[in-house]
Design an enzyme around this catalytic site. Structure first.
Site, short mmCIF file in Angstrom:
data_model
loop_
_atom_site.label_atom_id
_atom_site.label_comp_id
_atom_site.label_asym_id
_atom_site.label_seq_id
_atom_site.Cartn_x
_atom_site.Cartn_y
_atom_site.Cartn_z
N GLU A 132 -53.82 35.29 42.23
CA GLU A 132 -52.65 34.69 42.86
C GLU A 132 -52.54 35.07 44.32
O GLU A 132 -51.49 34.87 44.95
CB GLU A 132 -51.38 35.13 42.12
N ASP A 167 -51.62 27.83 36.30
CA ASP A 167 -52.55 27.13 37.19
C ASP A 167 -51.82 26.07 38.03
O ASP A 167 -52.11 25.87 39.22
CB ASP A 167 -53.66 26.46 36.38
#
Length: 523
Positions: free
Chosen positions: A427, A400
């Site tokens: 992503e 993260d």
């Protein structure tokens, strides 16, 4: 400066204009209070002018009555003197005529209350005949103003002189006199009638004026003859430099004016009038405070009522404005909450970039704008290389953090407010570029790729040893019949080409003659 989100929200009709109710309430309350004060002022000013107007009428009537009475008083004495002078000039005033003259003088004095006495003086100023029982003794009256006047003037008109003390009994009198000539017209003496000062004192007392009021009788040269209130030291003083004699009488023989008295500095409404038959001026004055006493009382009560009303309006207004302020605070809190909810609904909580919902809304808007303006629209799709390995190696928490760093790198390269950086999913990221052709999109893509590399985020699962991204660019000019899905698919196809060609690079996709052509850029 408006943000991209503000523009989108405005386009959707979310931005609303709030009515400034608190300001309107303050202005309304202020206007009401000002109107009340203005109405009070107008009413009081009208009432004040009415009271002054009534006082001017009363003052004019009073001075007219005074002038008539004074004229009658002196005219009666003048007629007596005229008849006696004619008799004396015809028969003389020898010793044979004196007893008869003395009796006649006595009868005339008894017939007129205003007369102090009648006196006859020879050419040297010595007493010849008087209405008194015995002749006064002394040096005569050759030094008196009236005697010198008749010596030097041949006029037969009655002369009124300054007030004097009688040498008979010391009483204050106002002398009215006439010249006596012999048969040849030569000066033989003076016949004088003395008007009692006390007669005018009683006359003045017959008029109703306030305690600070004033009345006077004066010669036209300003010499004071009689006054109420009576002050002996003021008798004979000159009023020539006062307002009436200095400024008013030269313009009009009668009128009214408000000014401070030269005698005692009290402000009064003065009525004045110059007599027509004799060189005399009368004036009656009422104090301003007495004239406006009822007005002052009304003004105080009216002002107190208006003040109480204004205080009541102010209190109610304060409560109302306070409630409005509370309502505005609640509205502001709701607006902040709405903005927070809007931010949550349109932005990714991890990266702070726009989410797919805002991205789809922006695509609809930019497709329409591009079609209207015939301007190019570009899209960059980018993906973090080998991100699954990164999560497996470092964990999702560090993953993260990596996503947030890449998002910052993407956002830092979007310098225009129109550019929209989006977290498309996982992503994968996207950058929507209005008014940008394919070359501009490739330049920005390279800036993003280098920006991510410059962060030097360690990645043991990548051949490079650090985190990199692959980017795909697509650009076209909307026509109004285009598909959003096709637009995204073509940018995604360019991204696939970049990843298939070895990752850590940018690629473009162009459509020519209905066929697809892949262009790869290794940097």
């Amino acid at each position: 400066m408006p943000t991209r989100l503000d523009e989108l929200c405005h386009a959707q009709g979310i931005a609303l204009k709030r009515i400034p109710l608190r300001n309107a309430a303050v202005l309304f309350i202020g206007a009401v209070c000002l109107c009340l004060c203005a109405l009070l002022y107008l009413q009081l000013e009208q009432s004040r002018r009415h009271d002054l107007s009534q006082a001017q009428v009363a003052s004019s009537n009073l001075t007219r009555a005074m002038a008539q009475q004074a004229e009658d008083t002196f005219m009666q004495a003048d007629l007596v003197l005229t008849s006696l002078v004619d008799w004396i000039q015809a028969d003389g005033f020898g010793s044979a005529q004196r007893p008869r003259l003395q009796k006649t003088f006595v009868r005339r004095v008894q017939a007129l209350d205003q007369l102090h006495g009648i006196l006859l003086f020879d050419q040297k100023g010595q007493w010849v005949v008087t209405s008194f029982e015995a002749l006064p003794r002394g040096n005569g009256v050759a030094d008196r103003e009236y005697f010198r006047f008749h010596q030097q003037n041949i006029s037969s008109v009655a002369h009124i002189g300054p007030a004097i003390r009688s040498r008979e009994n010391g009483e204050w009198i106002i002398p009215i006199s006439k010249r006596v000539n012999d048969r040849k017209g030569q000066f033989q003496g003076v016949l004088l009638a003395g008007i009692k000062m006390s007669y005018f004192e009683q006359f003045f007392k017959g008029f109703s004026i306030d305690d600070n009021g004033a009345m006077f009788l004066a010669l036209t040269d300003g010499t004071l003859l009689a006054r109420r209130p009576y002050v002996q030291a003021q008798i004979g003083t000159s009023l020539a430099k006062g307002e009436i004699f200095q400024n008013l009488l030269p313009r009009a023989t009668s009128g009214n004016a408000m000014f401070a008295s030269e005698m005692d500095s009290i402000v009064r409404l003065h009525g004045y009038r110059q007599l027509e038959a004799y060189p005399l001026v009368v004036s009656a004055a009422s104090s301003r405070d007495s004239i406006l006493a009822d007005w002052y009382d009304t003004a105080f009560r009216s002002s107190a009522i208006v003040v109480l009303v204004i205080l009541g309006i102010g209190l109610i207004g304060w409560v109302f404005i306070r409630q409005v302020r509370v309502g505005e605070q609640v509205e502001a809190d709701l607006r902040q909450a709405q903005q927070a909810l809007e931010l949550i609904a349109t932005h990714d909580s991890l990266t702070g970039l726009a989410n797919r919902r805002l991205f789809e809304r922006a695509l609809d808007i930019e497709f329409g704008r591009g079609a209207r303006q015939q301007s190019p629209l570009s899209l960059i799709m980018l993906d973090i290389d080998f991100f699954k390995r990164y999560n497996d190696t470092y964990g999702h928490v560090v993953g993260d953090h990596c996503l947030a760093e890449v998002a910052r790198a993407v956002k830092s390269c979007c310098h225009r407010k129109a550019d929209l950086a989006v977290r498309y999913g996982g992503e994968e990221f996207a950058v929507l570029l209005p008014d940008t052709d394919i070359q501009g999109a490739m330049n920005l893509a390279e800036q993003i790729r280098r920006g991510v590399m410059d962060k030097n985020i360690s990645h043991s699962g990548s051949p490079c040893g650090y985190v990199t991204v692959s980017l795909g660019c697509y650009s076209f000019v909307p026509t109004g019949r285009d598909s959003v899905e096709v637009f995204i698919q073509r940018a995604d196809a360019a991204l696939y080409q970049a990843k298939h060609s070895g990752r850590n690079r940018s690629a473009t996709l162009s459509v020519e003659g209905g066929a697809q052509a892949l262009v790869r850029s290794d940097r």
